[in-house]
Design a protein around this motif. Sequence first.
Motif, PDB file in Angstrom:
ATOM      1  N   UNK A 199      63.883  49.198-109.470  1.00  0.00           N
ATOM      2  CA  UNK A 199      62.989  49.715-110.511  1.00  0.00           C
ATOM      3  C   UNK A 199      61.958  50.674-109.931  1.00  0.00           C
ATOM      4  N   UNK A 200      61.475  50.386-108.731  1.00  0.00           N
ATOM      5  CA  UNK A 200      60.517  51.296-108.089  1.00  0.00           C
ATOM      6  C   UNK A 200      61.159  52.646-107.819  1.00  0.00           C
ATOM      7  N   UNK A 201      62.370  52.634-107.289  1.00  0.00           N
ATOM      8  CA  UNK A 201      63.075  53.900-107.020  1.00  0.00           C
ATOM      9  C   UNK A 201      63.382  54.644-108.320  1.00  0.00           C
ATOM     10  N   UNK A 202      63.819  53.918-109.329  1.00  0.00           N
ATOM     11  CA  UNK A 202      64.154  54.493-110.627  1.00  0.00           C
ATOM     12  C   UNK A 202      62.915  55.140-111.246  1.00  0.00           C
ATOM     13  N   UNK A 203      61.773  54.438-111.188  1.00  0.00           N
ATOM     14  CA  UNK A 203      60.526  54.968-111.743  1.00  0.00           C
ATOM     15  C   UNK A 203      60.044  56.185-110.956  1.00  0.00           C
ATOM     16  N   UNK A 204      60.136  56.112-109.640  1.00  0.00           N
ATOM     17  CA  UNK A 204      59.717  57.245-108.799  1.00  0.00           C
ATOM     18  C   UNK A 204      60.539  58.488-109.110  1.00  0.00           C
ATOM     19  N   UNK A 205      61.829  58.311-109.338  1.00  0.00           N
ATOM     20  CA  UNK A 205      62.696  59.450-109.664  1.00  0.00           C
ATOM     21  C   UNK A 205      62.278  60.095-110.982  1.00  0.00           C
ATOM     22  N   UNK A 206      61.629  59.338-111.836  1.00  0.00           N
ATOM     23  CA  UNK A 206      61.154  59.841-113.123  1.00  0.00           C
ATOM     24  C   UNK A 206      59.662  60.163-113.091  1.00  0.00           C
ATOM     25  N   UNK A 207      59.100  60.163-111.902  1.00  0.00           N
ATOM     26  CA  UNK A 207      57.686  60.469-111.661  1.00  0.00           C
ATOM     27  C   UNK A 207      56.752  59.531-112.419  1.00  0.00           C
ATOM     28  N   UNK A 208      57.124  58.258-112.477  1.00  0.00           N
ATOM     29  CA  UNK A 208      56.273  57.233-113.070  1.00  0.00           C
ATOM     30  C   UNK A 208      55.573  56.474-111.944  1.00  0.00           C
ATOM     31  N   UNK A 209      54.300  56.228-112.106  1.00  0.00           N
ATOM     32  CA  UNK A 209      53.572  55.409-111.132  1.00  0.00           C
ATOM     33  C   UNK A 209      53.916  53.950-111.406  1.00  0.00           C
ATOM     34  N   UNK A 210      54.053  53.172-110.357  1.00  0.00           N
ATOM     35  CA  UNK A 210      54.352  51.747-110.486  1.00  0.00           C
ATOM     36  C   UNK A 210      53.354  50.961-109.646  1.00  0.00           C
ATOM     37  N   UNK A 211      52.781  49.930-110.246  1.00  0.00           N
ATOM     38  CA  UNK A 211      51.884  49.019-109.544  1.00  0.00           C
ATOM     39  C   UNK A 211      52.310  47.596-109.881  1.00  0.00           C
ATOM     40  N   UNK A 212      52.054  46.672-108.959  1.00  0.00           N
ATOM     41  CA  UNK A 212      52.307  45.267-109.234  1.00  0.00           C
ATOM     42  C   UNK A 212      50.986  44.514-109.145  1.00  0.00           C
ATOM     43  N   UNK A 213      50.905  43.454-109.927  1.00  0.00           N
ATOM     44  CA  UNK A 213      49.780  42.547-109.843  1.00  0.00           C
ATOM     45  C   UNK A 213      50.316  41.288-109.186  1.00  0.00           C
ATOM     46  N   UNK A 214      49.823  41.013-108.003  1.00  0.00           N
ATOM     47  CA  UNK A 214      50.295  39.853-107.248  1.00  0.00           C
ATOM     48  C   UNK A 214      49.202  39.383-106.315  1.00  0.00           C
ATOM     49  N   UNK A 215      48.897  38.096-106.390  1.00  0.00           N
ATOM     50  CA  UNK A 215      47.909  37.527-105.479  1.00  0.00           C
ATOM     51  C   UNK A 215      48.430  36.275-104.779  1.00  0.00           C
ATOM     52  N   UNK A 216      49.544  35.719-105.261  1.00  0.00           N
ATOM     53  CA  UNK A 216      50.051  34.495-104.639  1.00  0.00           C
ATOM     54  C   UNK A 216      50.729  34.827-103.310  1.00  0.00           C
ATOM     55  N   UNK A 217      50.512  33.959-102.336  1.00  0.00           N
ATOM     56  CA  UNK A 217      51.057  34.194-101.008  1.00  0.00           C
ATOM     57  C   UNK A 217      52.585  34.316-101.009  1.00  0.00           C
ATOM     58  N   UNK A 218      53.327  33.447-101.705  1.00  0.00           N
ATOM     59  CA  UNK A 218      54.794  33.574-101.665  1.00  0.00           C
ATOM     60  C   UNK A 218      55.301  34.924-102.201  1.00  0.00           C
TER      61      UNK A 218
END
Length: 136
Positions: free
Chosen positions: A89-108
């Motif tokens: 999904x990150x590669x797919x979004x980048x190819x379409x010039x979409x910014x991608x961010x994740x929200x993650x704070x858990x160690x695993x």
Amino acid sequence: MTSSDRGGAGGEPVRRQNNSRTEPLTLTSERAGGGVLVLHVGGPLDLLTSDALRQQVRARLDDGVRALVLDLEQVSFLGCAGLAVLDELARWAEARQLRVRVVATSHPVLRSLEVVGLDLRLEAAATVEAAVSDCS
């Protein structure tokens, strides 16, 4: 505009068998200002559920979306197939010039992203608000 959906056929949650109990993958989405789509993901993200994430993200991305925030705070397990879909999904979004961010704070979750190098492609934020602000 806010929509709330669950992944799977007919709006049903995608279910995963785990030690004789069933745990669903939940997917809800909302539109933040400035063309940011926020997708809240909960439950296990693994071989049995990762395709639902792929399909739901692609189904929700339209011409008005310019950034995607994947909220992984409620992800209970992040397996190899889940990591592969996040990378795809990150590669797919980048190819379409979409910014991608994740929200993650858990160690695993953070550790899994680090091990495969996805932390370099998918910048993590501590909150949805911070990720949306970063995309604006």
